[in-house]
Every structure is written in structure tokens, then in C-alpha cells.
Design an enzyme around this catalytic site. Structure first.
Site, PDB file in Angstrom:
ATOM      1  N   GLY A 171      45.869  29.020  65.268  1.00 47.78           N
ATOM      2  CA  GLY A 171      47.218  29.550  65.472  1.00 47.78           C
ATOM      3  C   GLY A 171      47.506  30.654  64.469  1.00 47.78           C
ATOM      4  N   GLY A 172      48.790  30.852  64.199  1.00 44.01           N
ATOM      5  CA  GLY A 172      49.189  31.896  63.248  1.00 44.01           C
ATOM      6  C   GLY A 172      48.603  31.665  61.868  1.00 44.01           C
ATOM      7  N   GLY A 406      28.201  64.895  62.767  1.00 46.82           N
ATOM      8  CA  GLY A 406      29.419  64.358  62.159  1.00 46.82           C
ATOM      9  C   GLY A 406      29.093  63.212  61.221  1.00 46.82           C
ATOM     10  CB  ALA A 407      26.590  60.506  61.432  1.00 51.69           C
TER      11      ALA A 407
END
Ligand code: HXC
Length: 519
Positions: A171-172, A406-407
């Protein structure tokens, strides 16, 4: 009452607290192969160092018969102790008391140690084993979680926060560990999910087991939620202790340099031969890491998640560093969504806690294709770019082989404030690989050649010419983008010297409320 009586009362109250949820529930905890909350603290901390707070805390609720279920500690053990002599705050959820569920008093206990840890400037370790919000306390329990979340957020980047998951975390409740810096799960008994199998079945019709939904295998390999997976709880504590040896107490301190017997000028001849003749042949970057760091000791983070990039901690002449390295052995070391996210988070942690970053580059580029584009590789790749460019810690980059496109810019390049950028003679720093470049630049002409042998010869010649011009470190070095081309076997010594030089490095970012990293 005499003083003796008072002391007896104290001792019997302590006995009561030590009895946790009672012998039957302690037995059931052990039957699952789990340690108790107290045993866990003693396994984690230096012997005899634990000082407990709020042992006599209880809840103050009467709903649903809770008034008849009073247990001292109220289901969580909190306090401080030491690890290798350094102060550490800790909480350990006690499943034997109301399933370790979180009440208002319980949350206050955790908040108390978090507040003190922040003032003192010491790490917090949370050991999770809980059924979540105490159902009988309703909204007070939810408020308790939110109080903890707020403190996790305020402490982020100020003191290290570590989470161990040794039972349910659902859960949370998962969001407190998720807000911390590292999550460790044990192979035995641990699971994490926002909604469990029953809810999944009702809402989506999916039939899935607890393990397949949120077990350690899932979070170690698929989701990347867990940074470490231990064989059992004992190994988990060893990993947490080891991890702390690389990181400082808080963001104002440097990591601790220790004595080192491994010679600083140890030359590793195997590194001169490690790069295969063919640029498309893989090798294991971890062999390079083990060869250069102190005593071949490397604590890998997220080992089985996005294995195309390797992240982890090691030391050079006793100085802790974070290492980021492309892994040619897995997907050719390409950068994809998961690798970018994994490395970006790692770089940001190192930067927040003054840990120098060593980057070993062998990257053919970003992974092409619709799956990556639809998944947002533009944004995720930008995270890594952002993390490197924002980091002000010493940054040393060694280009080992490929560094394309770009890498190349992303992986700790000079222009992203790389302090010292070395390359091995095998480095290939270019916009793209020779095959791709020739295809684009010469494609039209190549297609016009009819004779296949002539065509092949022409392509090979052009690729060789391209490789000669660009697929080497000297073109980049001629512009000062690479500070020096080094012999591979000297890498350890060159890194150690660079770290020494950069130890007093100061760099800043412009004043701002906070940056807007592309999340
Ligand atoms: C109160 C709880 C409890 C809870 C367990 N217990 N969870 N009591 N509140 N949340 C109690 C049980 O009544 C039982 O009491 C004891 O703990 C042990 O539980 P068992 O069910 O017998 O153990 P086990 O079979 O091992 O199952 C463990 C479990 C299950 C899978 C965790 O207990 C369970 O499903 N619990 C509820 C989980 C849940 O849905 N929690 C709320 C999540 S939402 P006795 O007296 O018999 O020993 C949430 C919101 C957080 O947490 C929000 C933050 C924003």
C-alpha cells in the site's frame, strides 16, 4: 514505594517490552525464517551500541477492541547506535505486535528519530516488516505515514536514508522506502507493492502471485525499485554496513578515507590486452573495474537491473568513489531508458554526498526504435545528461573504447564539466561508428556501384578512412576535449593522482530554489 521497588518496576516494564507480541507470535516470526525486530537491530549495529527510545510508548486508541491490545513499544523499535563507530539512527518494525501496523504513536516514534538524525547529521536506516496502516486507527494512521514521508523528503540529500525490506511492505507504506536513497530486499519473505494480488485480480482481472507481483526478483530485475537483493537478512545487514563505509554521515561531510595496502602504482598488464581486436566484440567492464580499484572490491548497485550500465562503489587508495561504467557485455553497453534512469539517480546521490564520480565509457549510443521513443528516451536520457552537468563533485572520465554521438556528451564529457578526461589508445570518439557514418555519407554512391566486389571494397576503404580520422582519441585530444591519452595498465595510478589533485575542487551552480530535472 522504595527505590528498590521502583527499579523492579522499571525492570519488569523492560521485560514486558522485550516480550514483544508474546511468545506465540515470536515463534511464528521465527518459523517464517525471520529475525525479530530487536534481533535485527543487534545484527545491524556494533555490538552493545544500541540505545532505545520510547520503549514505553503505547497507542491511545479504543476502537475495535484496541484498548485490550496494548503492547509496549507499540510495534516499532527506535533509537540509535553505531556502525563501525559512526552514529546511525534506526527503526525496526515489529510484525509480532499487531502485524507491525503503523499507528499514530508508532509514527511519532519514527518521526522523533528522523528529526534527531537530521539535527545531528547522521544516517537513518529503516527495517520494514509491516501490514501497513493500522486499520483500527483509520485516518490517524494515514496522517502518521504522511508525517514520515514529509521527513523523508526534508532529509533527502542531507542525510543518507537506507531501507531494508524483510517482510511485507504494501500500500502507501511503500512510499517511505521509495523516498529513501537505497532499498535492500531479502530473497526470503520480502515483498513490496502499491496494491496486492487480490486488488489486482478485482480491478484488472490479472491473476498473479505475491512474488511475481512484488517479490525481490521483480524489484531487483524488472522495476529497479530495489538497489540490493540479499540472500537472507544476515547478508542484508552486511551489505548495509558495507554501503555506509562509502558514504559520509551527511551532505556537509566528505566520505571517510581509510588506510590502503594496495599499491597506488600497481600496473595491470592485463588491461593493455583487454580490448578485443574487433570493435564489435564484447568484454566485461567489471574486469576493468576490479583491476583498477583497491583490492578488487566493488559494491555494485542495482546489479541485475539495466545491466548495460554498471554502477557501484569502490575505493582508490582508500578514497571512496562512485563508478559509472557502460557494459559492452550486455546490449553492447547501449544507453536506454532504464540505464539512463539508473545511472542518473546514482550520479545524483554521489553528488549530493560529496562522492567523486569515475566514469568508464564504452558506449555505442542510445538504443534506437519505437519502444524507446514511445517510452520517452528523450526525457530519460536527459536525466542522465542533467545529473552529470549539475554535479559539482570531482568527475574523472576514462574513455575506454566507443564514445559515440549524444551518448558521448552524456557520459561525463569535458563540456559537462568533466574535470579530468583521459582516454585509452583504443578510444573511438565520434558522431557515430564508421559503418553508420559511411552508410549516411556514401549511401547514394554505394548504391550506384553495381559490381558487388567493387561495392564491398569501396565501403571498406571508406570505413577505414573514417576510422583512421575519427575512431581514435587523438582527434578529441587535439581540441583539449581529452586531457591525456593513457596506457591502460596505468589507469589506477592516474585515477588516484587525479583524485588527489581534485580533493580541494570547488564548483558551484547558480543560486536557485531547485532545478527542474526532466522527471
Ligand atoms: C492492524 C493488522 C494489520 C493492519 C496485520 N494485522 N495487518 N492489524 N492493521 N494493517 C494483524 C492481524 O490482524 C494479525 O493479528 C497480525 O497482524 C498478523 O497478521 P496475519 O494476517 O495473521 O499475518 P500473515 O498471514 O502473515 O499476513 C500478513 C499480511 C496480512 C499479508 C500483511 O496481515 C494483511 O494483508 N494485512 C493487511 C495489509 C493491508 O491491506 N494493509 C493496509 C495497506 S494500505 P493477530 O492478533 O491475529 O496476531 C496502507 C495505507 C498506507 O497501509 C497509506 C500511506 C499513505
Amino acid at each position: 514505594m522504595t527505590i528498590e521497588d521502583n527499579i523492579q518496576k522499571l525492570l519488569s516494564k523492560r521485560e514486558e517490552a522485550y516480550s514483544a507480541g508474546g511468545e506465540k507470535r515470536l515463534e511464528s516470526q521465527r518459523a517464517k525464517g525471520k529475525y525479530t525486530a530487536r534481533e535485527r537491530i543487534h545484527l545491524l549495529l556494533d555490538e552493545g551500541s544500541f540505545e532505545e527510545y520510547d520503549m514505553f510508548a503505547t497507542h491511545h486508541s479504543n476502537e475495535f477492541g484496541l484498548d485490550k491490545q496494548q503492547f509496549l513499544t507499540d510495534g516499532v523499535i527506535t533509537g540509535h547506535g553505531t556502525i563501525d563507530g559512526r552514529i546511525i539512527y534506526v527503526y525496526s518494525q515489529d510484525f509480532t505486535i499487531l502485524g507491525g501496523s503503523l499507528s499514530e504513536s508508532y509514527a511519532k516514534k519514527i518521526c522523533k528519530i528522523m528529526d534527531q538524525a537530521l539535527k545531528v547529521g547522521a544516517p537513518v536506516i529503516g527495517i520494514n516488516d509491516s501490514g501497513g496502516a493500522r486499520i483500527q486507527e483509520g485516518v490517524k494512521s494515514l496522517a502518521g505515514y504522511a508525517e514520515i514521508f514529509q521527513r523523508n523528503i526534508m532529509a533527502s540529500g542531507v542525510i543518507p536514508q537506507l531501507s531494508a525490506i524483510f517482510g511485507p511492505c504494501a500500500g502507501g507504506a511503500v512510499y517511505s522506502p521509495a523516498l529513501t536513497d537505497f532499498i535492500l530486499m531479502s530473497k526470503e519473505n520480502s515483498y513490496m507493492f502499491v496494491t496486492g494480488p487480490k486488488v489486482a485480480k478485482t480491478v484488472t482481472g490479472e491473476d498473479i502471485s505475491i512474488e511475481d507481483l512484488g517479490g525481490p526478483d521483480v524489484h531487483g530485475k524488472k522495476s529497479g525499485v530495489a538497489h540490493f537483493i540479499s540472500e537472507d537478512e544476515e547478508e542484508g545487514f552486511l551489505i548495509l554496513r558495507k554501503l555506509l563505509s562509502y558514504i559520509p554521515q551527511n551532505n556537509l561531510e566528505d566520505p571517510i578515507t581509510t588506510e590502503c595496502d594496495d599499491p597506488i602504482d600497481r600496473k595491470e598488464d592485463l588491461l593493455n590486452q583487454i580490448i578485443p581486436d574487433s570493435p564489435s566484440k564484447p568484454y566485461n567492464i567489471k574486469d576493468v573495474i576490479h583491476a583498477i580499484v583497491d583490492d578488487a572490491e566493488f559494491l555494485e548497485v542495482q546489479r541485475n537491473y539495466a545491466a548495460n550500465i554498471v554502477t557501484g562503489y569502490a575505493k582508490f587508495n582508500g578514497m571512496p568513489v562512485g563508478i559509472v561504467a557502460n557494459q559492452p557485455n550486455y546490449l553492447a553497453g547501449v544507453l536506454d531508458i532504464n540505464a539512463s534512469r539508473k545511472a542518473a539517480r546514482f550520479v545524483r546521490f554521489c553528488d549530493a554526498f560529496n562522492i567523486p564520480i569515475i566514469t568508464l565509457v564504452d558506449v555505442p549510443g542510445f538504443l534506437p526504435g519505437s519502444a524507446q521513443e514511445y517510452g520517452g528516451i528523450i526525457l530519460h536520457g536527459a536525466k542522465l545528461l542533467f545529473a552529470y552537468g549539475e554535479a559539482t563533485v570531482p568527475k574523472i572520465t576514462i574513455t575506454i573504447r566507443k564514445s559515440y554521438g549524444g551518448a558521448h556528451d552524456v557520459m561525463g564529457s569535458k563540456q559537462l564539466r568533466g574535470d579530468i578526461n583521459y582516454a585509452w589508445p583504443s578510444a573511438e570518439i565520434a558522431v557515430m561508428g564508421p559503418e553508420g557514418a559511411v552508410e549516411i555519407l556514401e549511401g547514394k554512391h554505394v548504391r550506384s556501384i553495381e559490381n558487388p566486389e567493387e561495392k564491398e571494397k569501396y565501403i571498406l576503404e571508406k570505413e577505414a578512412a573514417y576510422r583512421d580520422k575519427f575512431a581514435n582519441p587523438f582527434e578529441a585530444a587535439s581540441y583539449g576535449f581529452i586531457d591525456d591519452v593513457i596506457e591502460p595498465r596505468n589507469t589506477r595510478f592516474r585515477i588516484i593522482r587525479a583524485l588527489k589533485v581534485l580533493a580541494t575542487k570547488k564548483d558551484t551552480n547558480p543560486p536557485k530554489k531547485h532545478s527542474n530535472i526532466p522527471l
